[in-house]
Structure formats: structure tokens, C-alpha cells
Design an enzyme around this catalytic site. Structure first.
Site, short mmCIF file in Angstrom:
data_model
loop_
_atom_site.label_atom_id
_atom_site.label_comp_id
_atom_site.label_asym_id
_atom_site.label_seq_id
_atom_site.Cartn_x
_atom_site.Cartn_y
_atom_site.Cartn_z
N THR A 115 0.89 -1.15 0.00
CA THR A 115 0.00 0.00 0.00
C THR A 115 0.93 1.20 0.00
O THR A 115 2.09 1.07 0.37
CB THR A 115 -0.87 0.00 1.28
OG1 THR A 115 -1.69 -1.16 1.29
CG2 THR A 115 -1.76 1.23 1.36
N THR B 11 -0.43 0.50 6.44
CA THR B 11 -0.21 -0.51 5.42
C THR B 11 -0.11 -1.86 6.11
O THR B 11 0.14 -1.92 7.31
CB THR B 11 1.07 -0.23 4.61
OG1 THR B 11 1.20 -1.22 3.57
CG2 THR B 11 2.32 -0.27 5.48
N GLY C 106 -5.07 -5.75 5.51
CA GLY C 106 -6.23 -4.90 5.74
C GLY C 106 -7.18 -5.41 6.79
O GLY C 106 -7.72 -4.65 7.60
#
Length: 280
Positions: A154, A203, A206
């Protein structure tokens, strides 16, 4: 003025030393360009600018170079949180746009500020965002061979501008090979959050970040009087209780920069106008 950016996690087992060096060099270039931009722009504008540069670099898993999902398609998510206005805007699982973060920015003045899937794409097209394929040959090869090279990636940026305003922006190309419809943390307040006291971008995995409400907890704790260091420490101690995999970057309203990670593989850089701070 302060700025910190991250390029997700670096997997020592699946990426070369050359790739690591290239990511560090890219982060240095992007943070320098973003610092120059910050001189004449707000925190929110600069956060979008920095993340769009990260999305344009195929070294990172966001925008160009995003991971391919289990059905062979790329779906991306991104969000912007303005600490001054307390407005969060984002896109979830958007396809075929070059810079998801710019679509998130467009949504900041709408009544409906978080859009997903086809609706997000329709909105982007209606506002002049052209179709763009973010697939690169490396990702297609990884997909076909069912490899997960760099799948925890990310990108994000946290900014404190010259007027003392904070903002955070985060973008992701997913973890790779996920189920269709899976929602990442990047377009939620668990992964990207800011107010006038603190701003944080996350990051990692998730699902872990959402379960821990990582960004929101850190910002709330700073708002309630903890130092940014204490807020990170307490929140990551709770993340450890669920064996969570995450990293986060943050800045408080006093300009204190902090980062923490559950596994020591996050790549990021910070700049305060005098010196660079490079990590990993």
C-alpha cells in the site's frame, strides 16, 4: 512543515536487494518533489500529490503495478482524510483509472463521499478521468503462476503544512488473488485518518488493520492527550494481541513524526526541510 510517506511492506523473501534500493531511491525523489509542492499547497493537496506519484511508480502496489485479484481483474482503493475539515472521501474497488487518489479527492466536496465498484468508475468517467490499464507484465506473470510477490503493499502520505493543518492519503492495489469484492482498509478510517491533532496512514493486512481500527485509535488517543509515541505503542500492543500484521506512519500537530510496524519490513521516508529520514 513535515511530510512522511510509505511504500508498503518490503518482502525480503520475494524481492531483490536491487528492488529494495530502487524503492528507497524512488521514495527519496518523491518526498523531495512533494516537499517542494508543499511550500505552496495545503496538507490535503500535498498528500494527494505525493500519493499520486507513488501510484505512478510501478515499484509500488498502488495505481500502476497494482495486484491482480482472483478473477484476473485489478481493483483499487484509495482515500483522503482532511484533518481540518474532518471530511473523509474515498473509492473502493475502482477499476481502470490511473490515480484512484485523485478520484477520492474529487469526492471530497460531494454529499456522498465514498463510492465503490461500478459507481466509483461511473463517477470518475463523468468527471473526465480517462480509462487506464494499471496492469504491468510482472503482475500478470505473478497472477498466472499464483505467486504473491509483494502482496502486502500500500502507499501513503501524511502531511503537516505551513498553517499547521494535517492530512493523510492512502492508496492500494490490494493483496493479490483476493476474493472478488474484498474490501481493504485503505478506504476506511481504520487505515487512513486525520484530525487537527494527528494524521495516520497504514499498510499491511487490511483485515488486521480494520479489526484493530489502527489509524482511528492512534489519532483518537493523541486527541485525548497521549503523545503520538504513546498512542502508537498502545495501539500496536493491541494489534499484537490478534497477531496483526501492520505498519503505520503519523505526524501530530506539533510536528512530531512517528512510525511503527509489527514486522520490520516497511519502506518509508520522512523529511522536515533539513534532513531526510530513510527507513528499511
Amino acid at each position: 512543515m513535515k511530510i512522511i510517506i510509505h511504500g508498503g511492506f518490503f518482502s525480503e523473501s520475494s524481492q531483490t536487494a536491487e528492488t529494495k534500493i530502487a524503492k528507497q531511491q524512488s521514495l527519496t525523489n518523491i518526498i523531495d518533489r512533494s516537499w517542494d509542492y508543499l511550500r505552496e499547497h495545503t496538507a490535503a493537496e500535498t498528500a494527494v500529490f505525493a500519493v499520486s506519484l507513488l501510484e505512478d511508480d510501478e515499484l509500488f502496489n498502488a495505481g500502476t503495478g497494482s495486484q491482480i485479484q482472483s478473477d484476473g481483474k485489478i481493483r483499487m482503493s484509495a482515500s483522503l482524510m482532511n484533518g481540518e475539515t474532518q471530511k473523509f472521501s474515498g473509492v473502493i474497488n475502482i477499476e481502470s483509472v490511473k490515480n484512484p487518489i485523485k478520484v477520492a479527492e474529487l469526492l471530497k466536496d460531494e454529499d456522498d463521499r465514498v463510492l465503490g465498484g461500478q459507481g466509483a468508475k461511473i463517477y470518475a468517467s463523468a468527471h473526465g478521468i480517462e480509462d487506464y490499464s494499471t496492469e504491468i507484465p510482472q503482475r500478470r506473470s505473478e497472477y498466472e503462476e499464483k505467486l504473491k510477490n509483494g502482496g502486502l503493499g500500500t502507499v501513503g502520505c501524511v502531511v503537516l503544512d505551513k498553517d499547521g493543518k494535517l492530512a493523510a492519503a492512502t492508496s492500494t492495489g490490494g493483496k493479490g488473488f483476493e476474493l472478488v469484492g474484498r474490501i481493504s482498509d485503505s478506504a476506511t478510517v481504520a487505515g487512513n485518518y486525520a484530525n487537527r491533532h494527528c494524521a495516520v496512514s497504514c499498510t499491511g493486512v487490511g483485515e488486521d488493520i480494520v479489526s484493530n481500527a489502527t489509524a482511528t485509535k492512534i489519532v483518537t488517543r493523541v486527541s485525548d492527550g497521549l503523545s503520538v509515541q504513546e498512542a502508537f505503542r498502545k495501539t500496536f500492543s493491541e494489534l499484537a494481541e490478534i497477531d496483526g500484521f501492520a505498519g503505520a506512519i503519523g505526524i501530530d500537530s506539533y510536528g512530531n513524526i512517528h512510525f511503527q510496524e509489527s514486522h520490520p519490513t516497511m519502506v518509508f521516508a520522512a523529511y522536515d526541510g533539513e534532513k531526510h529520514m530513510m527507513f528499511k
